[in-house]
Design a protein around this motif. Structure first.
Motif, mmCIF file in Angstrom:
data_model
loop_
_atom_site.group_PDB
_atom_site.id
_atom_site.type_symbol
_atom_site.label_atom_id
_atom_site.label_comp_id
_atom_site.label_asym_id
_atom_site.label_seq_id
_atom_site.Cartn_x
_atom_site.Cartn_y
_atom_site.Cartn_z
ATOM 1 N N ALA A 26 0.844 -1.209 0.000
ATOM 2 C CA ALA A 26 0.000 0.000 0.000
ATOM 3 C C ALA A 26 0.874 1.253 0.000
ATOM 4 N N GLN A 27 1.937 1.224 0.778
ATOM 5 C CA GLN A 27 2.857 2.376 0.792
ATOM 6 C C GLN A 27 3.530 2.550 -0.559
ATOM 7 N N ILE A 28 3.880 1.447 -1.192
ATOM 8 C CA ILE A 28 4.498 1.525 -2.526
ATOM 9 C C ILE A 28 3.518 2.160 -3.517
ATOM 10 N N ARG A 29 2.256 1.740 -3.458
ATOM 11 C CA ARG A 29 1.247 2.337 -4.352
ATOM 12 C C ARG A 29 1.115 3.840 -4.096
ATOM 13 N N GLN A 30 1.113 4.229 -2.819
ATOM 14 C CA GLN A 30 1.025 5.653 -2.489
ATOM 15 C C GLN A 30 2.229 6.411 -3.020
ATOM 16 N N LEU A 31 3.399 5.821 -2.867
ATOM 17 C CA LEU A 31 4.621 6.472 -3.380
ATOM 18 C C LEU A 31 4.590 6.576 -4.900
ATOM 19 N N GLN A 32 4.076 5.552 -5.547
ATOM 20 C CA GLN A 32 3.983 5.610 -7.011
ATOM 21 C C GLN A 32 3.003 6.701 -7.443
ATOM 22 N N GLU A 33 1.909 6.827 -6.720
ATOM 23 C CA GLU A 33 0.952 7.892 -7.032
ATOM 24 C C GLU A 33 1.579 9.268 -6.789
ATOM 25 N N ALA A 34 2.305 9.391 -5.693
ATOM 26 C CA ALA A 34 2.994 10.667 -5.413
ATOM 27 C C ALA A 34 4.029 10.943 -6.486
ATOM 28 N N HIS A 35 4.699 9.914 -6.929
ATOM 29 C CA HIS A 35 5.686 10.048 -8.007
ATOM 30 C C HIS A 35 5.021 10.580 -9.280
ATOM 31 N N GLU A 36 3.876 10.025 -9.622
ATOM 32 C CA GLU A 36 3.153 10.477 -10.820
ATOM 33 C C GLU A 36 2.693 11.928 -10.667
ATOM 34 N N ARG A 37 2.225 12.279 -9.467
ATOM 35 C CA ARG A 37 1.805 13.669 -9.239
ATOM 36 C C ARG A 37 2.998 14.612 -9.361
ATOM 37 N N ALA A 38 4.131 14.203 -8.813
ATOM 38 C CA ALA A 38 5.332 15.040 -8.882
ATOM 39 C C ALA A 38 5.768 15.220 -10.330
ATOM 40 N N GLU A 39 5.687 14.170 -11.115
ATOM 41 C CA GLU A 39 6.045 14.299 -12.537
ATOM 42 C C GLU A 39 5.107 15.287 -13.235
ATOM 43 N N GLY A 40 3.824 15.233 -12.883
ATOM 44 C CA GLY A 40 2.871 16.185 -13.456
ATOM 45 C C GLY A 40 3.204 17.614 -13.054
ATOM 46 N N GLN A 41 3.576 17.799 -11.800
ATOM 47 C CA GLN A 41 3.956 19.135 -11.339
ATOM 48 C C GLN A 41 5.207 19.623 -12.044
ATOM 49 N N ILE A 42 6.149 18.715 -12.253
ATOM 50 C CA ILE A 42 7.378 19.096 -12.971
ATOM 51 C C ILE A 42 7.027 19.547 -14.381
ATOM 52 N N GLN A 43 6.140 18.827 -15.035
ATOM 53 C CA GLN A 43 5.739 19.218 -16.391
ATOM 54 C C GLN A 43 5.019 20.567 -16.383
ATOM 55 N N GLN A 44 4.182 20.797 -15.382
ATOM 56 C CA GLN A 44 3.488 22.084 -15.292
ATOM 57 C C GLN A 44 4.474 23.223 -15.068
ATOM 58 N N LEU A 45 5.453 22.999 -14.195
ATOM 59 C CA LEU A 45 6.452 24.039 -13.936
ATOM 60 C C LEU A 45 7.282 24.320 -15.186
ATOM 61 N N ALA A 46 7.631 23.280 -15.915
ATOM 62 C CA ALA A 46 8.402 23.472 -17.144
ATOM 63 C C ALA A 46 7.570 24.252 -18.168
ATOM 64 N N ALA A 47 6.281 23.940 -18.266
ATOM 65 C CA ALA A 47 5.416 24.669 -19.197
ATOM 66 C C ALA A 47 5.283 26.132 -18.775
ATOM 67 N N ALA A 48 5.167 26.380 -17.474
ATOM 68 C CA ALA A 48 5.083 27.760 -16.982
ATOM 69 C C ALA A 48 6.378 28.510 -17.274
ATOM 70 N N GLN A 122 11.876 34.580 -11.811
ATOM 71 C CA GLN A 122 10.814 33.583 -11.833
ATOM 72 C C GLN A 122 11.313 32.284 -12.452
ATOM 73 N N VAL A 123 12.087 32.398 -13.528
ATOM 74 C CA VAL A 123 12.643 31.202 -14.168
ATOM 75 C C VAL A 123 13.574 30.483 -13.189
ATOM 76 N N LEU A 124 14.425 31.242 -12.473
ATOM 77 C CA LEU A 124 15.313 30.622 -11.492
ATOM 78 C C LEU A 124 14.509 29.937 -10.390
ATOM 79 N N SER A 125 13.458 30.605 -9.943
ATOM 80 C CA SER A 125 12.621 30.018 -8.899
ATOM 81 C C SER A 125 11.952 28.743 -9.401
ATOM 82 N N LEU A 126 11.452 28.785 -10.638
ATOM 83 C CA LEU A 126 10.830 27.588 -11.211
ATOM 84 C C LEU A 126 11.852 26.467 -11.353
ATOM 85 N N ASN A 127 13.062 26.826 -11.765
ATOM 86 C CA ASN A 127 14.109 25.808 -11.891
ATOM 87 C C ASN A 127 14.421 25.188 -10.533
ATOM 88 N N LYS A 128 14.455 26.005 -9.466
ATOM 89 C CA LYS A 128 14.703 25.476 -8.123
ATOM 90 C C LYS A 128 13.573 24.535 -7.716
#
Length: 150
Positions: A26-48, A122-128
């Motif tokens: 169950a913890q592995i599934r939660q971590l995988q879901e968090a991993h997928e959410r983090a990847e989505g956030q990374i893509q959103q930040l890159a698009a921004a 803003q770009v530096l902040s997004l990169n961080k």
């Protein structure tokens, strides 16, 4: 009777191990879901970040167009003034207007520089933010791997 109690103890240990295994899964599934959410956030930040770079480039282009139009207007005014042989009074008025336009131009350049610096920050902040998410993702991935080994 001793073997019966050993069997019961072993059965209890087996049930406990199965429960721990299910919790770990169950913890592995939660971590995988968090991993997928983090990847989505990374893509959103890159698009921004990309959108900010595009907006900045558009602003720089607009400033250049305004400067070119201003230069053309100034050249046209100077040609008209020379052609009509204006008086000293008109020449003084033109000089004052040119100074005002130059001040406006300097103000516009200052505004552009401030926007450019803000965009760069803003770009530096997004990169961080992207780096932090990537590090968190790597850490979660490592933790998941370690738990799977256990």
């Amino acid at each position: 009777q001793t073997s019966q109690s050993e069997v019961e103890v072993n059965a209890g240990l087996l049930r406990h191990s199965k429960e721990q295994l299910e919790e770990a899964r169950a913890q592995i599934r939660q971590l995988q879901e968090a991993h997928e959410r983090a990847e989505g956030q990374i893509q959103q930040l890159a698009a921004a970040r990309d959108a900010e770079v595009h907006r900045r480039e558009a602003a720089e282009s607009q400033i250049q167009q305004l400067a070119t139009a201003r230069d053309a207007e100034l050249q046209q005014r100077e040609a008209v003034e020379r052609a009509h042989g204006e008086t000293n009074k008109l020449a003084k008025a033109r000089d004052a207007e040119l100074q005002q336009k130059e001040a406006e131009h300097q103000k516009l350049l200052g505004t552009h520089d401030a926007e450019r610096k803000k965009g760069a920050q803003q770009v530096l902040s997004l990169n961080k933010d992207v780096q932090k998410l990537a590090e968190k993702l790597a850490q979660e991935h490592q933790t998941t791997k370690e738990r799977e080994r256990v």
